[in-house]
Design a protein around this motif. Structure first.
Motif, PDB file in Angstrom:
ATOM      1  N   GLY A 126       1.342   8.550  -5.583  1.00 48.52           N
ATOM      2  CA  GLY A 126       0.296   9.554  -5.660  1.00 48.52           C
ATOM      3  C   GLY A 126      -1.108   8.992  -5.619  1.00 48.52           C
ATOM      4  O   GLY A 126      -2.089   9.732  -5.735  1.00 48.52           O
ATOM      5  N   VAL A 127      -1.218   7.676  -5.457  1.00 51.36           N
ATOM      6  CA  VAL A 127      -2.532   7.022  -5.337  1.00 51.36           C
ATOM      7  C   VAL A 127      -3.189   7.450  -4.028  1.00 51.36           C
ATOM      8  O   VAL A 127      -2.516   7.623  -3.006  1.00 51.36           O
ATOM      9  CB  VAL A 127      -2.368   5.488  -5.390  1.00 51.36           C
ATOM     10  N   ASN A 128      -4.510   7.627  -4.040  1.00 49.68           N
ATOM     11  CA  ASN A 128      -5.235   8.050  -2.835  1.00 49.68           C
ATOM     12  C   ASN A 128      -5.706   6.889  -1.969  1.00 49.68           C
ATOM     13  O   ASN A 128      -5.769   7.009  -0.744  1.00 49.68           O
ATOM     14  CB  ASN A 128      -6.444   8.895  -3.225  1.00 49.68           C
ATOM     15  N   LEU A 129      -6.068   5.781  -2.603  1.00 52.22           N
ATOM     16  CA  LEU A 129      -6.571   4.621  -1.858  1.00 52.22           C
ATOM     17  C   LEU A 129      -6.046   3.342  -2.488  1.00 52.22           C
ATOM     18  O   LEU A 129      -6.105   3.187  -3.716  1.00 52.22           O
ATOM     19  CB  LEU A 129      -8.108   4.597  -1.874  1.00 52.22           C
ATOM     20  N   VAL A 130      -5.572   2.442  -1.641  1.00 47.43           N
ATOM     21  CA  VAL A 130      -5.134   1.115  -2.090  1.00 47.43           C
ATOM     22  C   VAL A 130      -6.004   0.078  -1.384  1.00 47.43           C
ATOM     23  O   VAL A 130      -6.145   0.108  -0.155  1.00 47.43           O
ATOM     24  CB  VAL A 130      -3.646   0.869  -1.767  1.00 47.43           C
ATOM     25  N   ALA A 131      -6.609  -0.812  -2.160  1.00 46.59           N
ATOM     26  CA  ALA A 131      -7.438  -1.890  -1.607  1.00 46.59           C
ATOM     27  C   ALA A 131      -6.853  -3.210  -2.088  1.00 46.59           C
ATOM     28  O   ALA A 131      -6.865  -3.491  -3.289  1.00 46.59           O
ATOM     29  CB  ALA A 131      -8.889  -1.744  -2.058  1.00 46.59           C
ATOM     30  N   ILE A 132      -6.322  -3.999  -1.161  1.00 49.21           N
ATOM     31  CA  ILE A 132      -5.630  -5.235  -1.520  1.00 49.21           C
ATOM     32  C   ILE A 132      -6.539  -6.418  -1.226  1.00 49.21           C
ATOM     33  O   ILE A 132      -7.020  -6.598  -0.101  1.00 49.21           O
ATOM     34  CB  ILE A 132      -4.307  -5.366  -0.729  1.00 49.21           C
ATOM     35  N   LYS A 133      -6.750  -7.242  -2.239  1.00 44.35           N
ATOM     36  CA  LYS A 133      -7.600  -8.422  -2.097  1.00 44.35           C
ATOM     37  C   LYS A 133      -6.803  -9.554  -1.469  1.00 44.35           C
ATOM     38  O   LYS A 133      -5.723  -9.897  -1.951  1.00 44.35           O
ATOM     39  CB  LYS A 133      -8.123  -8.856  -3.463  1.00 44.35           C
ATOM     40  N   LEU A 134      -7.368 -10.160  -0.437  1.00 46.15           N
ATOM     41  CA  LEU A 134      -6.695 -11.248   0.270  1.00 46.15           C
ATOM     42  C   LEU A 134      -7.471 -12.558   0.183  1.00 46.15           C
ATOM     43  O   LEU A 134      -7.295 -13.444   1.019  1.00 46.15           O
ATOM     44  CB  LEU A 134      -6.494 -10.857   1.741  1.00 46.15           C
ATOM     45  N   GLY A 135      -8.321 -12.688  -0.820  1.00 49.94           N
ATOM     46  CA  GLY A 135      -9.082 -13.920  -0.980  1.00 49.94           C
ATOM     47  C   GLY A 135     -10.018 -14.161   0.192  1.00 49.94           C
ATOM     48  O   GLY A 135     -10.670 -13.239   0.681  1.00 49.94           O
ATOM     49  N   ALA A 192       0.831  -1.211   0.000  1.00 53.23           N
ATOM     50  CA  ALA A 192       0.000   0.000   0.000  1.00 53.23           C
ATOM     51  C   ALA A 192       0.859   1.252   0.000  1.00 53.23           C
ATOM     52  O   ALA A 192       0.593   2.204  -0.748  1.00 53.23           O
ATOM     53  CB  ALA A 192      -0.932  -0.015   1.208  1.00 53.23           C
ATOM     54  N   ASP A 193       1.893   1.259   0.820  1.00 52.67           N
ATOM     55  CA  ASP A 193       2.761   2.438   0.897  1.00 52.67           C
ATOM     56  C   ASP A 193       3.458   2.702  -0.429  1.00 52.67           C
ATOM     57  O   ASP A 193       3.678   3.862  -0.805  1.00 52.67           O
ATOM     58  CB  ASP A 193       3.795   2.266   2.013  1.00 52.67           C
ATOM     59  N   TYR A 194       3.808   1.644  -1.141  1.00 51.88           N
ATOM     60  CA  TYR A 194       4.444   1.819  -2.446  1.00 51.88           C
ATOM     61  C   TYR A 194       3.509   2.573  -3.390  1.00 51.88           C
ATOM     62  O   TYR A 194       3.914   3.559  -4.031  1.00 51.88           O
ATOM     63  CB  TYR A 194       4.815   0.458  -3.049  1.00 51.88           C
ATOM     64  N   PHE A 195       2.272   2.119  -3.490  1.00 48.43           N
ATOM     65  CA  PHE A 195       1.343   2.774  -4.407  1.00 48.43           C
ATOM     66  C   PHE A 195       0.964   4.170  -3.930  1.00 48.43           C
ATOM     67  O   PHE A 195       0.818   5.092  -4.741  1.00 48.43           O
ATOM     68  CB  PHE A 195       0.092   1.911  -4.608  1.00 48.43           C
ATOM     69  N   LEU A 196       0.827   4.344  -2.613  1.00 44.27           N
ATOM     70  CA  LEU A 196       0.542   5.679  -2.086  1.00 44.27           C
ATOM     71  C   LEU A 196       1.663   6.650  -2.413  1.00 44.27           C
ATOM     72  O   LEU A 196       1.422   7.832  -2.682  1.00 44.27           O
ATOM     73  CB  LEU A 196       0.309   5.616  -0.573  1.00 44.27           C
ATOM     74  N   GLU A 228      -9.412 -14.478   3.150  1.00 41.17           N
ATOM     75  CA  GLU A 228      -9.007 -13.765   4.366  1.00 41.17           C
ATOM     76  C   GLU A 228      -9.593 -12.365   4.437  1.00 41.17           C
ATOM     77  O   GLU A 228      -9.554 -11.733   5.492  1.00 41.17           O
ATOM     78  CB  GLU A 228      -7.479 -13.682   4.444  1.00 41.17           C
ATOM     79  N   GLY A 229     -10.104 -11.850   3.318  1.00 40.31           N
ATOM     80  CA  GLY A 229     -10.711 -10.526   3.337  1.00 40.31           C
ATOM     81  C   GLY A 229      -9.934  -9.518   2.523  1.00 40.31           C
ATOM     82  O   GLY A 229      -9.543  -9.788   1.393  1.00 40.31           O
ATOM     83  N   CYS A 230      -9.668  -8.360   3.104  1.00 42.92           N
ATOM     84  CA  CYS A 230      -8.967  -7.314   2.374  1.00 42.92           C
ATOM     85  C   CYS A 230      -8.272  -6.350   3.335  1.00 42.92           C
ATOM     86  O   CYS A 230      -8.565  -6.302   4.529  1.00 42.92           O
ATOM     87  CB  CYS A 230      -9.926  -6.540   1.465  1.00 42.92           C
ATOM     88  N   TYR A 231      -7.355  -5.603   2.775  1.00 44.33           N
ATOM     89  CA  TYR A 231      -6.630  -4.560   3.509  1.00 44.33           C
ATOM     90  C   TYR A 231      -6.745  -3.277   2.702  1.00 44.33           C
ATOM     91  O   TYR A 231      -6.440  -3.265   1.500  1.00 44.33           O
ATOM     92  CB  TYR A 231      -5.163  -4.953   3.684  1.00 44.33           C
ATOM     93  N   LEU A 232      -7.216  -2.199   3.343  1.00 43.45           N
ATOM     94  CA  LEU A 232      -7.377  -0.918   2.674  1.00 43.45           C
ATOM     95  C   LEU A 232      -6.571   0.156   3.394  1.00 43.45           C
ATOM     96  O   LEU A 232      -6.521   0.173   4.638  1.00 43.45           O
ATOM     97  CB  LEU A 232      -8.849  -0.488   2.636  1.00 43.45           C
ATOM     98  N   LYS A 233      -5.947   1.017   2.625  1.00 43.84           N
ATOM     99  CA  LYS A 233      -5.177   2.102   3.228  1.00 43.84           C
ATOM    100  C   LYS A 233      -5.236   3.339   2.350  1.00 43.84           C
ATOM    101  O   LYS A 233      -5.091   3.251   1.129  1.00 43.84           O
ATOM    102  CB  LYS A 233      -3.718   1.684   3.434  1.00 43.84           C
TER     103      LYS A 233
END
Length: 315
Positions: A217-226, A210-214, A228-233
């Motif tokens: 200049g990205v405003n929101l990163v939503a990572i799919k974890l199958g 998430a920090d890499y994409f932020l 297990e759910g997801c992580y958003l930052k």
């Protein structure tokens, strides 16, 4: 319009039995395609959505166009290509919930989409332009179309949503990395799966990804974890949202596109980061309950029941 998206839709042939396709004799016909999947998922959640592409002047093209229109998605900018055919794909089932997929799309009508097909007035009417990494992979002209659409969106202050949707059957990891990370630099929202993020940027930790994409200049990163759910930052907050338990997974294809639709729906409704994650996990989970790309996507009331926000009335 809430969201505009574009990309190839194909007719999907799902075998009626498991095992190698050489032993399968009957198939069920449906449709699929990442961007079209998202458009239909969002329309079912009550949003105004436009999807465009090129389809062949054939029965498969008519099937796609009629099916997407019937879901309430605007298809007024779809081009019917009289010189090319509509792409198809076959699924092959063994013992897992992830099917093997065989594409027959080289030279298809959609692969010939180009910058000339991008309508600035159509894109600038939207709140969000959603693109995926599949479209730039199908042809050079399609990649040019993606970059033109991104340029138009940025010039008109349209939010850009991007799912890398890495498909190594379509191009090499080196080429994918070059193009997809360039697109990510222009995006406001990036929604990768954990495994594809590892391949693209070589990081394993959700926070580091998430920090890499932020940092781009990205405003929101939503990572799919199958499951297990997801992580958003975003720049102010991070949240892990646990997934919903699915007793019997029928088909995982389309779950990621449904997840994306849940995130965008939450943002459009100005919900909290956690609520966006809950919607995303819910749509993604419900997609796996049914065979087919779009068949499991819920309407809003069904989603609310599934995630426990509304009581279910049996009769």
């Amino acid at each position: 319009m809430d969201v505009v998206t574009f990309g190839e839709s194909m007719v999907v042939f799902n075998p009626d039995s498991r095992g190698p396709l050489r032993y399968v004799h009957t198939f069920s016909k449906s449709l699929g395609g990442a961007e079209m999947n998202l458009a239909i998922a969002l329309a079912r959640l009550g949003h105004s959505v436009g999807w465009f592409s090129r389809v062949g002047d054939d029965e498969f093209g008519r099937f796609i166009l009629n099916s997407v229109r019937a879901e309430g998605v605007d298809v007024s900018r779809v081009i019917i290509d009289k010189e090319s055919y509509t792409g198809i794909l076959f699924k092959e089932w063994y013992y897992t919930s992830n099917p093997n997929v065989y594409y027959y799309r080289r030279g298809s009508a959609a692969s010939k989409i180009s910058g000339d097909d991008i309508d600035e007035n159509y894109i600038k009417r939207a709140k969000i332009l959603h693109i995926t990494g599949i479209t730039p992979a199908i042809s050079e002209s399609a990649a040019e179309a993606v970059f033109k659409a991104v340029e138009i969106a940025k010039r008109n202050n349209v939010m850009i949503s991007f799912d890398p949707n890495l498909r190594l059957k379509l191009w090499s990891i080196e080429k994918a990395r070059e193009i997809l990370l360039e697109i990510a630099k222009s995006a406001n929202i990036v929604m990768p799966g954990l495994d594809e993020a590892k391949l693209l940027i070589g990081k394993n930790d959700c926070r580091e990804i998430a920090d890499y994409f932020l940092s781009l200049g990205v405003n929101l990163v939503a990572i799919k974890l199958g499951k297990e759910g997801c992580y958003l930052k975003n720049k102010n907050e991070e949240v892990y949202v646990a997934g919903y338990k699915v007793e019997k997974i029928e088909d995982t294809v389309g779950a990621g596109d449904g997840f994306d639709a849940g995130v965008l729906s939450g943002l459009l409704k100005k919900l909290t980061l956690r609520e966006c994650g809950e919607l995303a996990n819910g749509v993604g989970a419900m997609a796996t309950l049914v065979k087919g790309d779009i068949e499991g996507y819920p309407y809003w009331e069904q989603l609310m029941e599934f995630i426990g926000k509304r009581s279910k009335i049996e009769r």
